[in-house]
Write an enzyme that holds these catalytic residues in place. Structure first.
Site, short mmCIF file in Angstrom:
data_model
loop_
_atom_site.label_atom_id
_atom_site.label_comp_id
_atom_site.label_asym_id
_atom_site.label_seq_id
_atom_site.Cartn_x
_atom_site.Cartn_y
_atom_site.Cartn_z
N ARG A 273 0.86 -1.17 0.00
CA ARG A 273 0.00 0.00 0.00
C ARG A 273 0.90 1.23 0.00
O ARG A 273 1.97 1.23 0.66
CB ARG A 273 -0.90 0.04 1.25
CG ARG A 273 -2.07 -0.92 1.20
CD ARG A 273 -3.14 -0.49 0.19
NE ARG A 273 -4.29 -1.37 0.17
CZ ARG A 273 -4.46 -2.39 -0.67
NH1 ARG A 273 -3.54 -2.67 -1.59
NH2 ARG A 273 -5.55 -3.13 -0.63
N GLU A 302 -3.27 7.79 -3.74
CA GLU A 302 -3.83 7.32 -5.01
C GLU A 302 -5.13 8.03 -5.32
O GLU A 302 -5.92 8.25 -4.40
CB GLU A 302 -4.07 5.81 -4.93
CG GLU A 302 -2.82 5.04 -5.33
CD GLU A 302 -2.98 3.54 -5.24
OE1 GLU A 302 -4.01 3.01 -5.69
OE2 GLU A 302 -2.06 2.91 -4.71
N HIS A 320 -1.43 0.52 -9.79
CA HIS A 320 -2.07 -0.46 -8.88
C HIS A 320 -2.66 -1.65 -9.67
O HIS A 320 -3.86 -1.94 -9.57
CB HIS A 320 -3.15 0.22 -8.04
CG HIS A 320 -3.44 -0.50 -6.74
ND1 HIS A 320 -3.82 0.16 -5.60
CD2 HIS A 320 -3.42 -1.81 -6.41
CE1 HIS A 320 -4.02 -0.72 -4.63
NE2 HIS A 320 -3.79 -1.92 -5.11
N1 LIG Z 1 -0.79 -3.86 -5.10
C1 LIG Z 1 -1.79 -4.71 -5.13
O1 LIG Z 1 -2.55 -4.78 -6.08
C2 LIG Z 1 -1.98 -5.64 -4.00
C3 LIG Z 1 -1.63 -5.28 -2.73
N2 LIG Z 1 -1.82 -6.13 -1.69
C4 LIG Z 1 -1.39 -5.72 -0.36
O2 LIG Z 1 -0.52 -6.73 0.16
C5 LIG Z 1 -0.84 -6.95 1.53
C6 LIG Z 1 -0.37 -8.32 1.96
O3 LIG Z 1 -1.19 -9.32 1.41
P1 LIG Z 1 -0.99 -10.87 1.84
O4 LIG Z 1 0.42 -11.29 1.63
O5 LIG Z 1 -2.06 -11.65 1.22
O6 LIG Z 1 -1.25 -10.73 3.40
P2 LIG Z 1 -0.63 -11.58 4.60
O7 LIG Z 1 -1.46 -11.25 5.78
O8 LIG Z 1 -0.48 -13.00 4.20
O9 LIG Z 1 0.84 -10.96 4.78
C7 LIG Z 1 1.11 -9.77 5.43
C8 LIG Z 1 2.33 -9.98 6.29
O10 LIG Z 1 2.73 -8.72 6.82
C9 LIG Z 1 3.26 -8.99 8.10
N3 LIG Z 1 3.35 -7.77 8.89
C10 LIG Z 1 2.37 -7.11 9.53
N4 LIG Z 1 2.88 -6.03 10.18
C11 LIG Z 1 4.20 -6.02 9.91
C12 LIG Z 1 5.27 -5.18 10.28
N5 LIG Z 1 5.07 -4.12 11.08
N6 LIG Z 1 6.51 -5.47 9.84
C13 LIG Z 1 6.72 -6.54 9.06
N7 LIG Z 1 5.75 -7.39 8.67
C14 LIG Z 1 4.52 -7.13 9.10
C15 LIG Z 1 2.30 -10.02 8.69
O11 LIG Z 1 2.84 -10.70 9.79
C16 LIG Z 1 2.07 -10.91 7.48
O12 LIG Z 1 2.97 -12.01 7.44
C17 LIG Z 1 -2.36 -6.71 1.59
O13 LIG Z 1 -2.76 -6.37 2.89
C18 LIG Z 1 -2.56 -5.58 0.61
O14 LIG Z 1 -2.51 -4.34 1.27
C19 LIG Z 1 -2.38 -7.35 -1.88
C20 LIG Z 1 -2.76 -7.76 -3.12
C21 LIG Z 1 -2.60 -6.93 -4.29
O1 LIG Z 2 -6.28 -7.01 -3.06
C1 LIG Z 2 -5.71 -5.95 -2.77
O2 LIG Z 2 -5.43 -5.64 -1.59
C2 LIG Z 2 -5.34 -5.02 -3.84
O3 LIG Z 2 -4.64 -4.08 -3.62
C3 LIG Z 2 -5.85 -5.23 -5.19
O4 LIG Z 2 -5.80 -6.50 -5.59
#
Ligand SMILES: NC(=O)C1=CN([C@@H]2O[C@H](COP(=O)(O)OP(=O)(O)OC[C@H]3O[C@@H](n4cnc5c(N)ncnc54)[C@H](O)[C@@H]3O)[C@@H](O)[C@H]2O)C=CC1
Ligand SMILES: O=C(O)C(=O)CO
Length: 386
Positions: A273, A302, A320
């Site tokens: 993000r 954004e 994004h």
């Molecule tokens: N750019 C895009 O289109 C996308 C962005 N995202 C973003 O990616 C994020 C992660 O997604 P997932 O991997 O599925 O989630 P997830 O929950 O599997 O992984 C997030 C990780 O961040 C860690 N974390 C939390 N606070 C932290 C900190 N202070 N320091 C270090 N690590 C920390 C957690 O322990 C966890 O392992 C989503 O929350 C979303 O915001 C997700 C999908 C697409």
């Molecule tokens: O899933 C999310 O969190 C995104 O940013 C878009 O896929």
């Protein structure tokens, strides 16, 4: 009173009214809702980001559930409006839900769904694409060609970084961070250093096994290290990718001081993000460190970029699109629809939101469960035994 918004209606006589604030890819999600007696209303308004007012108008007087987008501000006002309309189900079409005030949803007893897992590999692949593009200066070189500036091979033309044998740093080694780490370790034989609040045993085992495989084949083995602080990753890694959730603890995680800790020729990738990085500080850092490069999929405000970012040759910026593969986007729509449907039908919540494959199998009916409800514990929702 908000003005009415344009909509497309499926199954007008359906018993349950489900609203989607945007058209979403594929038709499976619509069919799944229609098959379960839902009237589906899709907002077709030509406006990228709907306001709270627009969404209140969409919700109307009677609404059982809403599928919303990460660009929308789902707080007290919208959950109150949904609750007044009799709705108890909402799902983001996204895994990240920092646009949702979950406490407000709890207050009105509204279930909040998200879409984990289905976008893991697609997002990791975009982070890997940005990593390679930044390392090998692909965008700069493409612009150079199109501008008609290429007049012959030169030893110093667009010289970049070799990834093999360098160290990849991952901040947030959850689903996406781990998938990205595996791509970079296996594909480019990079060593791994990661920082997360939790140990990623599966990832460690993967790198160990791959290292042993390389060694058995007479190659230099890859290594891994779990860092005790984020700063350790920033100091040691040549390529760093950010994959944490956005919350109070990760806001401006990468700031001026931390940028200064990184190697002068390091590469920073952000597909998490925008506010995880202090973008003003980043622009300054890019200006003063021309060999430092970034690949950004997300931005602090954004759809805007902070002044100066668009002019930086050492920045690659994309809008994004990390989860934008057809399979993933259709799957996200399916999971979001099934989250809402499950709550409306009184189904339990799926036991393991990291294994959502049964919901994505197009050749079988999905399980009678909501795939992922982030506030299921707070609402005391039952868990599926399937
Ligand atoms: N750019 C895009 O289109 C996308 C962005 N995202 C973003 O990616 C994020 C992660 O997604 P997932 O991997 O599925 O989630 P997830 O929950 O599997 O992984 C997030 C990780 O961040 C860690 N974390 C939390 N606070 C932290 C900190 N202070 N320091 C270090 N690590 C920390 C957690 O322990 C966890 O392992 C989503 O929350 C979303 O915001 C997700 C999908 C697409
Ligand atoms: O899933 C999310 O969190 C995104 O940013 C878009 O896929």
């Amino acid at each position: 009173m908000a003005k009415p918004v344009s909509i497309e209606v499926w199954n007008p006589n359906g018993k349950y009214r489900v609203v989607s604030t945007k058209p979403m890819p594929g038709t499976r999600w619509i069919n799944l809702l229609v098959d379960q007696d839902c009237r589906v209303e899709i907002c077709t308004q030509k406006k990228t980001i709907l306001s709270v007012e627009d969404i209140i108008a969409l919700i109307g007087d009677k609404c059982d559930g809403v599928i919303g987008q990460l660009t929308e501000d789902w707080g007290e006002t919208l959950f109150a409006a949904l609750s007044r309309a009799g709705g108890k189900a909402f799902s983001n079409m996204a895994v990240g839900y920092n646009n949702v005030d979950v406490n407000a949803a709890n207050k009105y007893g509204v279930a909040v769904g998200n879409t984990p897992g289905v976008l893991t590999e697609t997002t990791a692949e975009l982070a890997a694409s940005l990593s390679l593009s930044a390392a090998r200066r692909i965008v700069e070189a493409d612009e150079f060609m199109r501008a008609g500036l290429y007049d012959g091979w030169l030893p110093n033309l667009f010289v970049g970084n070799l990834l093999k044998g360098q160290t990849v740093g991952v901040i947030g080694a959850g689903r996406i961070g781990s998938a990205y780490a595996r791509i970079m370790v296996e594909g480019f034989k990079m060593n791994l250093i990661y920082f997360d609040l939790y140990q990623s045993t599966r990832l460690e085992k993967f790198v160990t096994a791959y290292g042993e495989f390389l060694k058995a084949n007479g190659e230099q083995p890859v290594t891994w290290k779990r860092a005790s602080s984020m700063d350790e990753v920033l100091r040691e890694a040549d390529l760093i990718s950010l994959h944490p959730v956005l919350d109070k603890t990760t806001y401006h995680l990468v700031n001026k001081e931390r940028l200064a800790m990184m190697k002068k020729e390091a590469i920073l990738i952000n597909c998490s993000r925008g506010p995880v990085v202090d973008e003003v500080a980043l622009v300054e850092h890019l200006k003063h460190n021309p060999m430092f490069r970034v690949g950004l999929d997300v931005f602090e405000d954004e759809p805007y970029m902070k002044p100066g970012l668009a002019e930086m040759k050492n920045a690659i910026v994309v809008p994004h699109i990390a989860s934008a593969s057809k399979w993933t986007r259709e799957g996200m729509a399916t999971l979001a629809a099934l989250n809402v449907l499950g709550k409306i039908k009184g189904y339990p919540v799926w036991g393991d939101p990291n294994h959502i494959e049964p919901f994505l199998n197009e050749n079988a009916p999905p399980p009678a469960a909501s795939p992922s409800i982030v506030n299921s514990k707070a609402l005391g929702l039952p868990v599926s035994k399937l």
